[in-house]
Design a protein around this motif. Structure first.
Motif, PDB file in Angstrom:
ATOM      1  N   VAL A  68     -62.117 -54.175 -49.170  1.00 42.47           N
ATOM      2  CA  VAL A  68     -61.517 -55.341 -49.131  1.00 42.47           C
ATOM      3  C   VAL A  68     -60.133 -55.171 -49.850  1.00 42.47           C
ATOM      4  O   VAL A  68     -59.255 -55.724 -49.215  1.00 42.47           O
ATOM      5  N   ALA A  98     -58.603 -52.552 -50.279  1.00 44.85           N
ATOM      6  CA  ALA A  98     -57.507 -51.545 -49.147  1.00 44.85           C
ATOM      7  C   ALA A  98     -56.916 -52.498 -48.163  1.00 44.85           C
ATOM      8  O   ALA A  98     -55.956 -52.261 -47.883  1.00 44.85           O
ATOM      9  N   ILE A  99     -58.088 -53.231 -47.687  1.00 42.84           N
ATOM     10  CA  ILE A  99     -57.438 -54.056 -46.491  1.00 42.84           C
ATOM     11  C   ILE A  99     -56.366 -55.209 -47.041  1.00 42.84           C
ATOM     12  O   ILE A  99     -55.472 -55.139 -46.134  1.00 42.84           O
ATOM     13  N   ARG A 100     -56.710 -55.508 -48.031  1.00 42.28           N
ATOM     14  CA  ARG A 100     -55.757 -56.835 -48.419  1.00 42.28           C
ATOM     15  C   ARG A 100     -54.380 -56.188 -49.008  1.00 42.28           C
ATOM     16  O   ARG A 100     -53.208 -56.628 -48.695  1.00 42.28           O
ATOM     17  N   VAL A 130     -53.108 -53.390 -47.811  1.00 38.88           N
ATOM     18  CA  VAL A 130     -52.288 -53.000 -46.620  1.00 38.88           C
ATOM     19  C   VAL A 130     -51.831 -54.195 -45.986  1.00 38.88           C
ATOM     20  O   VAL A 130     -50.582 -54.358 -45.515  1.00 38.88           O
TER      21      VAL A 130
END
Lengths: 189, 78
Positions: B45, B47-49, B51
């Protein structure tokens, strides 16, 4: 792409997602010699990361490219290797063969200390001001650790109570026998 | 407690860890497995956020270029 962590990411792989059979999900890339077990695990990670991406993307008009999802899932998969090796070493260092929660807490030490200081401007890199900042994500890990410790303590208290109860019950039949024996001794004096 | 309902299944995490153990005798306790699953979710999460955060306002698609920018900081933090 110069970063070594993005090596091996091939966007041209197209396959059905083994978990759901969705054609639009691209399969994770695998190097030669990886084996079917590794591929299956990578695919499972890919599916979970895809689900997480969908959840994060749903509150905005935003989509993640398939390459991005593949890259993040590959990242997560590789990070697992670091975690596994470290955890094994921590347990071995403590002369144990089973990894426990203390080892995991040690693993997360860096994340916790970094995000405890809430004033750090860099901490906001991960999230918007409207969404909870990673300090609370790390806080969640801390929360779980505390919860598991509470649970462990509760369990041990329950066990101690049970043990005490059993001991008390065991003493009762012994007492009359002792009294009888004492009586016998007294009569012989 | 959890902001996102998705997550890594304990069984999957167990197998993932087993893959990289040097010693066959190494095992993972149930609670530790739960924590590692949560840690992996936090990592993914994050990493996702990050990005998404690095995403410019006018682009609707998040691509690997953003990931390249945030990768160093993400890995240093973990």
């Amino acid at each position: 792409m110069g970063c070594e962590h993005l090596e091996g990411i091939q966007a041209k792989h197209v396959a059905r997602c083994p978990a759901r059979g969705r054609r639009d999900v691209r399969a994770p890339s695998c190097r030669r010699g990886d084996g079917l077990r590794t591929w299956r695990l990578k695919a499972a990670v890919h599916y979970t990361v895809g689900c997480l991406c969908e959840e994060v993307a749903s509150d905005r008009e935003i989509r993640f490219s398939k390459q991005t999802i593949a890259a993040i899932s590959e990242l997560t998969f590789r990070q697992c290797e670091n975690f596994a090796k470290d955890l094994e070493m921590f347990a071995r260092h403590a002369k144990r063969s089973t990894i426990n929660t203390e080892d995991v807490k040690l693993l997360a030490r860096r994340s916790n200390s970094l995000h405890d200081v809430r004033d750090r401007p860099q901490a906001r890199v991960y999230g918007d001001s409207s969404i909870t900042v990673p300090a609370s994500l790390m806080g969640q890990l801390k929360y779980i650790t505390e919860k598991s410790e509470e649970l462990a303590q509760f369990n041990s208290e329950q066990r101690a109570k049970k043990k005490k109860k059993l001991e008390e019950e065991n003493q009762k039949p012994v007492e009359p026998a002792e009294a009888a024996a004492a009586k016998k001794d007294n009569s012989s004096l | 407690m959890e902001g996102t309902s998705g997550g890594f299944r304990k069984e999957l995490v167990g197998k993932l860890l087993q893959l990289h153990f040097k010693d066959d005798k190494t095992k993972v306790s149930g609670d530790a497995l739960r924590l590692v699953a949560e840690l992996l979710k936090i990592f993914a999460v994050a990493a996702i956020r990050s990005v998404r955060q690095a995403q410019a306002e006018d682009l609707a698609l998040v691509d690997v270029d953003q990931l390249e920018k945030v990768l160093p900081q993400l890995l240093l933090d973990f």
